[in-house]
Design a protein around this motif. Sequence first.
Motif, PDB file in Angstrom:
ATOM      1  N   ARG A  52       0.848  -1.197   0.000  1.00  0.00           N
ATOM      2  CA  ARG A  52       0.000   0.000   0.000  1.00  0.00           C
ATOM      3  C   ARG A  52       0.884   1.248   0.000  1.00  0.00           C
ATOM      4  NH1 ARG A  52      -2.846  -3.242   4.520  1.00  0.00           N
ATOM      5  NH2 ARG A  52      -1.151  -2.350   5.736  1.00  0.00           N
ATOM      6  N   LYS A  53       0.403   2.285  -0.602  1.00  0.00           N
ATOM      7  CA  LYS A  53       1.158   3.528  -0.651  1.00  0.00           C
ATOM      8  C   LYS A  53       1.066   4.257   0.691  1.00  0.00           C
ATOM      9  CE  LYS A  53       1.664   7.785  -3.321  1.00  0.00           C
ATOM     10  NZ  LYS A  53       1.115   8.615  -4.431  1.00  0.00           N
ATOM     11  N   GLU A  71      -0.857  -2.574  -4.321  1.00  0.00           N
ATOM     12  CA  GLU A  71      -0.551  -2.593  -5.749  1.00  0.00           C
ATOM     13  C   GLU A  71       0.912  -2.941  -5.978  1.00  0.00           C
ATOM     14  OE1 GLU A  71      -3.017   0.504  -8.133  1.00  0.00           O
ATOM     15  OE2 GLU A  71      -2.390   1.525  -6.296  1.00  0.00           O
ATOM     16  N   THR A  72       1.201  -3.492  -7.145  1.00  0.00           N
ATOM     17  CA  THR A  72       2.570  -3.895  -7.465  1.00  0.00           C
ATOM     18  C   THR A  72       3.505  -2.692  -7.549  1.00  0.00           C
ATOM     19  OG1 THR A  72       1.986  -3.859  -9.824  1.00  0.00           O
ATOM     20  CG2 THR A  72       1.862  -5.975  -8.694  1.00  0.00           C
ATOM     21  N   SER A  98       6.034  -3.272   4.597  1.00  0.00           N
ATOM     22  CA  SER A  98       4.590  -3.550   4.640  1.00  0.00           C
ATOM     23  C   SER A  98       4.121  -4.058   3.282  1.00  0.00           C
ATOM     24  CB  SER A  98       3.832  -2.274   5.029  1.00  0.00           C
ATOM     25  OG  SER A  98       2.471  -2.537   5.217  1.00  0.00           O
ATOM     26  N   TYR A  99       4.193  -5.380   3.093  1.00  0.00           N
ATOM     27  CA  TYR A  99       3.822  -5.936   1.795  1.00  0.00           C
ATOM     28  C   TYR A  99       3.133  -7.289   1.964  1.00  0.00           C
ATOM     29  CZ  TYR A  99       7.527  -9.502   1.812  1.00  0.00           C
ATOM     30  OH  TYR A  99       8.305 -10.585   2.111  1.00  0.00           O
ATOM     31  N   GLY A 100       2.532  -7.756   0.875  1.00  0.00           N
ATOM     32  CA  GLY A 100       1.922  -9.075   0.816  1.00  0.00           C
ATOM     33  C   GLY A 100       2.068  -9.592  -0.599  1.00  0.00           C
ATOM     34  N   ALA A 101       1.225 -10.557  -0.971  1.00  0.00           N
ATOM     35  CA  ALA A 101       1.283 -11.116  -2.314  1.00  0.00           C
ATOM     36  C   ALA A 101      -0.100 -11.091  -2.948  1.00  0.00           C
ATOM     37  CB  ALA A 101       1.823 -12.542  -2.288  1.00  0.00           C
ATOM     38  N   GLN A 102      -0.130 -10.902  -4.255  1.00  0.00           N
ATOM     39  CA  GLN A 102      -1.378 -10.958  -5.009  1.00  0.00           C
ATOM     40  C   GLN A 102      -1.337 -12.160  -5.950  1.00  0.00           C
ATOM     41  OE1 GLN A 102      -2.381  -7.428  -7.248  1.00  0.00           O
ATOM     42  NE2 GLN A 102      -4.123  -8.396  -8.257  1.00  0.00           N
ATOM     43  N   LEU A 265      -2.719 -12.586  -0.481  1.00  0.00           N
ATOM     44  CA  LEU A 265      -2.218 -13.371   0.643  1.00  0.00           C
ATOM     45  C   LEU A 265      -1.484 -12.422   1.578  1.00  0.00           C
ATOM     46  CD1 LEU A 265      -0.686 -16.464  -1.225  1.00  0.00           C
ATOM     47  CD2 LEU A 265      -2.984 -16.250  -0.232  1.00  0.00           C
ATOM     48  N   GLY A 266      -1.886 -12.403   2.839  1.00  0.00           N
ATOM     49  CA  GLY A 266      -1.136 -11.671   3.847  1.00  0.00           C
ATOM     50  C   GLY A 266      -1.337 -10.176   3.891  1.00  0.00           C
ATOM     51  N   ILE A 267      -2.255  -9.640   3.095  1.00  0.00           N
ATOM     52  CA  ILE A 267      -2.454  -8.192   3.110  1.00  0.00           C
ATOM     53  C   ILE A 267      -3.878  -7.872   2.673  1.00  0.00           C
ATOM     54  CG2 ILE A 267      -1.742  -7.772   0.715  1.00  0.00           C
ATOM     55  CD1 ILE A 267      -0.202  -5.279   1.783  1.00  0.00           C
ATOM     56  N   ASN A 268      -4.401  -6.772   3.214  1.00  0.00           N
ATOM     57  CA  ASN A 268      -5.675  -6.217   2.737  1.00  0.00           C
ATOM     58  C   ASN A 268      -5.489  -4.715   2.562  1.00  0.00           C
ATOM     59  OD1 ASN A 268      -5.804  -5.115   5.334  1.00  0.00           O
ATOM     60  ND2 ASN A 268      -7.404  -6.518   6.040  1.00  0.00           N
ATOM     61  N   ALA A 269      -6.544  -3.964   2.560  1.00  0.00           N
ATOM     62  CA  ALA A 269      -6.435  -2.519   2.321  1.00  0.00           C
ATOM     63  C   ALA A 269      -6.284  -1.713   3.611  1.00  0.00           C
ATOM     64  CB  ALA A 269      -7.663  -2.034   1.555  1.00  0.00           C
ATOM     65  N   TRP A 270      -6.198  -2.396   4.776  1.00  0.00           N
ATOM     66  CA  TRP A 270      -6.214  -1.669   6.035  1.00  0.00           C
ATOM     67  C   TRP A 270      -5.137  -2.096   7.043  1.00  0.00           C
ATOM     68  CZ3 TRP A 270     -10.447  -3.719   3.558  1.00  0.00           C
ATOM     69  CH2 TRP A 270     -11.393  -2.804   3.076  1.00  0.00           C
TER      70      TRP A 270
END
Length: 301
Positions: A52-53, A71-72, A98-102, A265-270
């Motif tokens: 997330r930015k 976002e990537t 602070s990252y995850g996978a899409q 995986l491992g991330i949402n918008a919040w």
Amino acid sequence: MMKRFLCGVMAVALVASTLVVAPDASAAAKVPKAKYTFNMNKANKNVVAVARKDDTDAYQAKDMDNGVLPETKNAKKVKLKYVKGKNKKALYLDRSSSYGAQLKGVKLGSKSWTVAFWVKSVNSLPQFQPVFFTGNKIVDPKNCNWVSITRSGDDWATSGNTMSPVIWSHAMKNEKELGFPWYGYQNADGEWVFSGDDKNAAAVLPNKWVHITLVVDAKDTCPYGEEGVEGYYEGYHGWTYVNGKLFGNGAVVKTAMTNSNLFFLGINAWDVPFKGYYDDVMLWNKALTAKQVKKLYASVK
């Protein structure tokens, strides 16, 4: 629309559910081939790092009301790691940033669906931490739809360094709240279990591999709350299995899945991203039966 709208009242808004047996009568136990399989044995162009930015220092989204879409382009410096896993290799999200996978290219339609995966957490699990998250119009404050496999909060279910998988979903249309149902663990008597009163509710322990399956059956509906009372919603019937055994069941919003969904995986918008491992992530555009889930677990363990 603030994501946390009902968090404070969840504990008092619960309505007793029944741990009913998933429909199995006419279904063969043969596990159908998954529409999508991510075995995580090596880098995959359809498994990409996202972030997330402008996250805060606490690894939370800067906009906690509407959220910030992962976002990537915000994870250009992140290289996904593949290490020793449950079966061969696994994806490891180390949360060094602070990252995850899409999971890209996944289209499951808008009816029944199933997701299954191995997961191993590294440390304690913050409240609402996303293990699996999918949705459409996710950060649209007027029309967001999503479903999350998350952990229970310390004040309304199992606490400590354990995780009692909770299925939490949300639907809005034209700024109107349609549904915000959730369900967690129910014992054999169909009673909700909280505060660690039942060791079986603590399904995910740090540094232990566990197999989680979520089945959403569009051919079956399930109520949430009390009809005629604010917050009541009738959704599709969701079934959670842990290591092949039924863990809980309840309502999932009907609009949570479309062909435009994004899968994370491992991330949402919040919330704080998940730190841990994923292996053999599989998705179907159909509802697996209880016997099929049991056989799936036996085949991958």
